[in-house]
Design an enzyme around this catalytic site. Structure first.
Site, short mmCIF file in Angstrom:
data_model
loop_
_atom_site.label_atom_id
_atom_site.label_comp_id
_atom_site.label_asym_id
_atom_site.label_seq_id
_atom_site.Cartn_x
_atom_site.Cartn_y
_atom_site.Cartn_z
N CYS A 73 97.75 22.90 98.29
CA CYS A 73 96.83 22.49 97.23
C CYS A 73 95.52 21.98 97.80
O CYS A 73 94.47 22.10 97.16
CB CYS A 73 97.50 21.42 96.40
SG CYS A 73 98.23 20.14 97.42
N GLU A 80 92.50 28.50 91.01
CA GLU A 80 93.35 28.37 92.19
C GLU A 80 94.14 29.67 92.36
O GLU A 80 94.85 30.10 91.46
CB GLU A 80 94.30 27.19 92.00
CG GLU A 80 95.07 26.86 93.24
CD GLU A 80 95.97 25.64 93.06
OE1 GLU A 80 96.70 25.58 92.06
OE2 GLU A 80 95.94 24.77 93.94
N GLU A 127 100.06 15.01 90.96
CA GLU A 127 99.36 15.65 92.07
C GLU A 127 99.27 17.13 91.74
O GLU A 127 100.30 17.81 91.71
CB GLU A 127 100.15 15.48 93.38
CG GLU A 127 100.33 14.06 93.83
CD GLU A 127 99.07 13.44 94.37
OE1 GLU A 127 98.03 14.12 94.41
OE2 GLU A 127 99.12 12.26 94.73
N LYS A 182 113.93 16.44 90.95
CA LYS A 182 114.11 17.79 90.40
C LYS A 182 113.21 18.72 91.21
O LYS A 182 112.02 18.83 90.96
CB LYS A 182 113.70 17.80 88.93
CG LYS A 182 114.40 18.81 88.06
CD LYS A 182 114.20 20.26 88.44
CE LYS A 182 112.84 20.82 88.10
NZ LYS A 182 112.58 22.15 88.74
P1 NAD Z 1 104.78 24.53 89.07
O1 NAD Z 1 103.84 23.66 88.33
O2 NAD Z 1 105.10 25.86 88.53
O3 NAD Z 1 106.20 23.80 89.25
C1 NAD Z 1 106.31 22.54 89.86
C2 NAD Z 1 107.60 21.90 89.42
O4 NAD Z 1 107.55 21.65 88.00
C3 NAD Z 1 108.85 22.73 89.64
O5 NAD Z 1 109.90 21.87 90.07
C4 NAD Z 1 109.16 23.27 88.25
O6 NAD Z 1 110.52 23.59 88.05
C5 NAD Z 1 108.74 22.13 87.38
N1 NAD Z 1 108.40 22.47 86.00
C6 NAD Z 1 108.05 23.67 85.49
N2 NAD Z 1 107.77 23.55 84.18
C7 NAD Z 1 107.94 22.25 83.85
C8 NAD Z 1 107.77 21.51 82.65
N3 NAD Z 1 107.35 22.07 81.52
N4 NAD Z 1 108.01 20.18 82.69
C9 NAD Z 1 108.39 19.58 83.83
N5 NAD Z 1 108.56 20.23 84.99
C10 NAD Z 1 108.34 21.56 85.01
O7 NAD Z 1 104.16 24.60 90.53
P2 NAD Z 1 104.65 25.49 91.74
O8 NAD Z 1 104.32 26.91 91.43
O9 NAD Z 1 106.04 25.12 92.10
O10 NAD Z 1 103.68 24.95 92.91
C11 NAD Z 1 102.38 25.42 93.10
C12 NAD Z 1 101.36 24.50 92.46
O11 NAD Z 1 101.54 23.17 92.90
C13 NAD Z 1 99.94 24.83 92.84
O12 NAD Z 1 99.11 24.78 91.69
C14 NAD Z 1 99.53 23.75 93.80
O13 NAD Z 1 98.17 23.48 93.87
C15 NAD Z 1 100.29 22.59 93.29
N6 NAD Z 1 100.49 21.61 94.34
C16 NAD Z 1 99.80 20.43 94.28
C17 NAD Z 1 99.94 19.50 95.29
C18 NAD Z 1 99.19 18.20 95.25
O14 NAD Z 1 99.63 17.26 95.88
N7 NAD Z 1 98.10 18.09 94.55
C19 NAD Z 1 100.80 19.74 96.34
C20 NAD Z 1 101.48 20.94 96.38
C21 NAD Z 1 101.34 21.87 95.35
#
Ligand code: NAD
Length: 503
Positions: A297, A396, A263, A187
């Site tokens: 991240c 962040e 992650e 997803k």
């Molecule tokens: P997000 O948490 O908003 O969304 C990530 C994913 O989760 C999307 O596919 C979204 O549709 C889905 N999602 C949203 N609500 C959900 C729910 N309630 N249940 C299940 N899935 C849900 O993150 P983003 O804005 O897409 O990405 C940025 C964030 O990701 C930053 O905080 C960044 O640090 C983090 N990130 C972490 C890593 C790592 O490996 N640690 C890598 C890349 C990004």
């Protein structure tokens, strides 16, 4: 060969490339120009339900020996790698357009590296030596026995991914999960659906990956992620995204007690010790903070500097950040492209206002770059005058924003680095590698760079301490996240030797 981009309005469900069952689509937008690139299938709950059912059946019925034939899985993963490589020119342009990824980064973690790492996952499926471990004979509870430990695929994996490095994160889950013998429902994030749609198209048309083994459900509806995390037919949820969403994923998964792999975010420290080469350390700190507009991240976003070297470091860092600027991601010289959306730009700008309210000043940047009236750009920004307790030093921001914090020696630098809810990455610079190593050992994070060393790679475990996550992606540790463990005992005796399944 038709262009990939003509096929990106489809999901992959049960072996078929299909539109949404509601026939709806949603737009994907170029963040550098604000132009609509095209549309993706807007999956609905019924599509997610069908995809999970397909993945469950493919795993349980195993009519293709997917779960037990590692050589077959390795062949499929190499086919996927080869397919992506043969389309790399088009994938590169799509990644620059959809993600706003700077071109230089598409030769690294934004495209070429994770595609190459599918080969590592394939090799691991074949070379892994932990499928069957012979523990030998013992007499537990007085019963003579021979004990084995088996590793088996964990089952159906729900993979939920963000937009910032879509190929890297999609493939860092799909590659090892498939290598382990799992089946997958991916997803992806709604901001970058085409990266996953391309993966779906190539997997369906250029590999032997069997029906139901890999499903990709694009949707503008975040609740499909929650649905995947909660569904009892899913054995493991592998999530990358924000810490706030990670908590929700864990809560959704709790009811069905599935394994959760997270992650999450970071606020990593770049530490300069007092004997370091200031010019080179400052240049690297600036470069890192600007890369992909700070949307990584593991990017170091706190610059922790010796108090007496503050002005020298700030001057050098600000000069590099200003020189890098924010520009067109398709230009090979661009390091800092746009941020992904107007929403993210607004969020970053609210943090810039907060920095001023907290008493900080900008040594460079602080707003939108002049002269760019299209695209979601933020100037590389260096914040000074705050301590580590400031919200801009704790939270962040996910933009090209670096906050300078003074330290009073190595112990203080370690204290500041660890004074964070996160623990994802970090860097330390010193003329004395032993001193740098000792500081690195004391920082509670999943990765550390010493004097510019690069830890990233398909064979390197990546993940976080504390609020940065649970578990590790990539490397053997990441592969083993997708395995279950089974202990088996038989009466002792030379007459029985289990087959080397999966090996
Ligand atoms: P997000 O948490 O908003 O969304 C990530 C994913 O989760 C999307 O596919 C979204 O549709 C889905 N999602 C949203 N609500 C959900 C729910 N309630 N249940 C299940 N899935 C849900 O993150 P983003 O804005 O897409 O990405 C940025 C964030 O990701 C930053 O905080 C960044 O640090 C983090 N990130 C972490 C890593 C790592 O490996 N640690 C890598 C890349 C990004």
């Amino acid at each position: 060969m038709t262009a990939l981009r003509d096929h990106l309005d489809r999901n992959l469900i049960g072996g078929k490339l299909v539109g949404s069952s509601s026939s709806s689509t949603f737009e994907t937008v170029n963040p550098a120009t604000e132009e609509v690139l095209g549309v993706a299938a807007d999956g609905v709950p019924a599509d997610m339900d069908t995809a999970i059912g397909a993945a469950r059946r493919a795993f349980d019925e195993n009519t293709t020996n997917w779960t037990t034939d590692a050589a077959f899985r390795a062949r499929c993963l190499r086919q996927l790698r080869d397919a992506m490589q043969s389309h790399s020119d088009e994938l590169r342009e799509l990644t620059i357009a959809e993600v706003g990824a700077p071109r230089f980064l598409t030769t690294l973690a934004q495209l070429d590296s994770p595609v190459e790492d599918l080969g590592y996952a394939a090799d691991l499926a074949e070379s892994y030596d932990g499928w069957l471990i012979d523990l030998g004979a013992a007499t537990p509870a007085g019963v003579p026995s021979h004990r084995w430990v088996l590793r088996e695929p964990a089952g159906v994996v729900g993979a939920i991914t963000p937009w910032n490095f879509p190929h890297q994160i999609n493939l860092a889950k799909v590659g090892p999960a498939l290598a382990a013998g799992c089946t997958v429902v991916l997803k992806p994030a709604p901001d970058t659906p085409w990266a996953a749609a391309a993966l779906a198209h190539l997997a369906a048309t250029e590999t032997e990956i069997p029906t139901g083994v890999l499903n990709v459900v694009n949707s503008s509806d975040h609740s499909l992620g929650a649905m995947l995390a909660a569904d009892p037919r899913v054995d493991l949820v592998s999530f990358t995204g924000s810490t706030a969403t990670g908590r929700k994923v864990m809560a959704s998964a709790a009811e069905t007690l599935k394994r959760v792999f997270l992650e999450l975010g970071g606020k990593s420290a770049f530490i300069i010790l007092d004997d370091a080469d200031v010019a080179s350390a400052a240049a690297l700190a600036a470069f890192t903070a600007c890369t992909h507009a700070g949307q990584g991240c593991a990017i170091t976003t706190r610059l922790v500097v010796p108090r007496h070297l503050h002005d020298e470091v700030v001057e050098a860092t600000a000069a590099t950040m200003a020189a890098l600027g924010a520009g067109d991601p398709s230009d090979p010289g661009t390091i800092c492209g746009p941020v992904i959306s107007a929403r993210q730009r607004d969020r970053i700008e609210s943090y810039l206002r907060l920095a001023v309210e907290e008493g900080g000043t900008f040594a460079t940047g602080g707003g939108r770059p002049p002269g760019r009236d299209r695209g979601f750009f933020i100037e590389p920004t260096l914040i000074t005058g705050l301590d580590n307790g400031a919200r801009v030093a704790q939270e962040e921001i996910f933009g090209p924003v670096l906050t300078v914090i003074c330290h009073d020696g190595d112990d203080d630098a370690v204290r500041i680095a660890n004074d964070s809810p996160y623990g994802l990455s970090g860097a330390v610079h010193s003329a004395d590698p032993t001193r740098a190593w000792s500081v690195a050992r004391r920082i509670r994070t999943g990765t550390m760079s010493i004097n510019g060393g690069v830890w990233y790679g398909g064979d390197v475990p990546f993940g976080g301490y504390k609020a940065s996550g649970i578990g590790r992606e990539m490397g053997i540790t990441g592969f083993e996240e997708y395995l279950e463990t089974k202990a088996v005992a038989t009466p002792p005796g030379p007459e029985f030797q289990p087959a080397q399944e999966n090996a």
